[in-house]
Design a protein around this motif. Structure first.
Motif, PDB file in Angstrom:
ATOM      1  N   VAL A 232      -5.390  -0.720  -9.214  1.00 12.38           N
ATOM      2  CA  VAL A 232      -6.405  -0.667  -8.166  1.00 12.38           C
ATOM      3  C   VAL A 232      -7.639  -1.438  -8.621  1.00 12.38           C
ATOM      4  O   VAL A 232      -8.228  -1.153  -9.666  1.00 12.38           O
ATOM      5  N   SER A 235     -11.819   0.289  -4.389  1.00 13.14           N
ATOM      6  CA  SER A 235     -11.618   1.535  -3.665  1.00 13.14           C
ATOM      7  C   SER A 235     -12.975   2.011  -3.155  1.00 13.14           C
ATOM      8  O   SER A 235     -13.748   2.658  -3.869  1.00 13.14           O
ATOM      9  N   GLN A 243     -13.240   1.862   4.930  1.00 16.57           N
ATOM     10  CA  GLN A 243     -12.773   2.313   3.615  1.00 16.57           C
ATOM     11  C   GLN A 243     -11.538   1.489   3.226  1.00 16.57           C
ATOM     12  O   GLN A 243     -10.498   1.544   3.883  1.00 16.57           O
ATOM     13  N   VAL A 245      -8.798  -0.054   0.178  1.00 17.83           N
ATOM     14  CA  VAL A 245      -8.148  -0.014  -1.143  1.00 17.83           C
ATOM     15  C   VAL A 245      -7.502  -1.373  -1.374  1.00 17.83           C
ATOM     16  O   VAL A 245      -6.751  -1.878  -0.530  1.00 17.83           O
ATOM     17  N   HIS A 263      -9.663   7.965   0.381  1.00 18.17           N
ATOM     18  CA  HIS A 263      -8.902   7.311  -0.684  1.00 18.17           C
ATOM     19  C   HIS A 263      -8.396   8.357  -1.679  1.00 18.17           C
ATOM     20  O   HIS A 263      -9.083   9.344  -1.961  1.00 18.17           O
ATOM     21  N   GLU A 266      -8.509   5.551  -7.585  1.00 24.21           N
ATOM     22  CA  GLU A 266      -9.781   4.997  -8.030  1.00 24.21           C
ATOM     23  C   GLU A 266      -9.548   3.652  -8.711  1.00 24.21           C
ATOM     24  O   GLU A 266      -8.423   3.317  -9.109  1.00 24.21           O
ATOM     25  N   ALA A 278      -3.856   6.506   0.139  1.00 21.67           N
ATOM     26  CA  ALA A 278      -4.952   6.811   1.074  1.00 21.67           C
ATOM     27  C   ALA A 278      -4.387   7.554   2.280  1.00 21.67           C
ATOM     28  O   ALA A 278      -3.169   7.716   2.429  1.00 21.67           O
TER      29      ALA A 278
END
Length: 312
Positions: A232, A235, A243, A245, A263, A266, A278
């Protein structure tokens, strides 16, 4: 025939007449009686010697028994050493077979083969008609040198097959890892495709605009999943995406999942393919619950359709 016999007493003399019968008796006595007398004398002397020296006979017998005992012990020791060597070799072969069976089962699972297609717990199916050479060899046994040579060849073959299967396992694992990092499949578990990639009418301005991803609509709060393994790299909130990711999969692949409600991962977290990252929402520039899905290759957005269809 007449023979004159002179006596020590010179005063007298005698005349002995040998007839044919007397001559034959004399010759037979000389030929038969004398050898028999010598044999008898030798026998009695031998018996007398044996009776006189019994320790010599016992010593000779004991020496012969000791020599035979040493030979038996040597043969027994050699046989035991050979049996120990064969037992050790057999143990090594059994361990190789166990390892190959485990490796074969793992490869079967990795290749998604039917469990009944390759069963490593049973010998492979073999057969064939009886030939004349088989009939001739039916009554013969394998010699020890031939057996040891066959055992050595079997050991070499097992080790060779083990190395080959190990290489095959590495190749399959590498292939699977490569497949895990290449985007494939839908980013949702339930829902429908609501907007394609490319030029479309913008739902807010009504003008023609380029859409850089594909939208999947669904129920708010439903799962959003990663389409490939990766790390990731973003995020949080981003303009237009709400929002968002973002996941870097390596080899130039990046995927984005926008308009989420919340989410579950992280930045810096490693995710697996199919992992829920998510919950679907309608944050940012959105008209309803959906996920905006993008695929970037070397920094440029491409049509995600072929990657979505790649898993089918």
């Amino acid at each position: 025939m007449n023979i004159v016999v002179l006596r020590r007493n010179k005063r007298s003399s005698g005349l002995l007449t040998l007839t044919r019968h007397r001559l034959i008796s004399l010759v037979l006595g000389t030929v038969i009686v004398l050898p028999a007398a010598f044999i008898g004398a030798g026998y009695y002397l031998g018996v007398a010697h044996m009776k006189a020296n019994p320790d010599d006979l016992n010593l000779a017998l004991q020496s012969e028994l000791d020599a035979q005992r040493l030979k038996i012990e040597e043969v027994t020791r050699n046989a035991q050493e050979n049996m120990d060597a064969l037992a050790l070799r057999l143990g090594n072969l059994q361990s190789h077979v166990v390892r190959l069976d485990a490796l074969g089962q793992r490869l079967t699972q990795m290749a998604n083969l039917d469990n009944g297609e390759f069963n490593f717990e049973q010998p492979p199916a073999q057969g064939g008609p009886l030939t004349s050479s088989d009939e001739m060899a039916a009554g013969s046994s394998m010699a020890v040198p031939d057996f040891l040579q066959s055992l050595q060849q079997l050991s070499s073959q097992i080790e060779d097959r083990g190395e080959q299967l190990g290489v095959l396992e590495d190749m399959l694992m590498t292939r699977n890892l490569q497949a895990e990092v290449v985007p494939a499949g839908r980013p949702i578990t339930r829902g429908w495709l609501s907007s394609y990639y490319g030029m479309r009418t913008d739902p807010f301005s009504g003008r023609r605009a380029h859409h850089s991803g594909i939208d999947f609509a669904g129920k708010e709060g439903s799962d959003v999943v990663a389409v490939a393994a990766g790390v990731v790299t973003y995020s949080g909130k981003r303009s237009g995406y709400g929002q968002l990711v973002e996941i870097n999969h390596g080899k130039g692949y990046v995927t984005r999942y926008g308009h989420n409600k919340e989410h579950l991962v992280e930045v810096g977290e490693t995710v697996k393919k199919g992992q829920v990252i998510a919950r679907m929402g309608s944050s940012g520039r959105s008209t309803g619950p959906h996920v905006h899905f993008e695929v970037l290759v070397n920094g440029r957005a491409v049509d995600p359709k072929k990657y979505i269809l790649a898993s089918k």
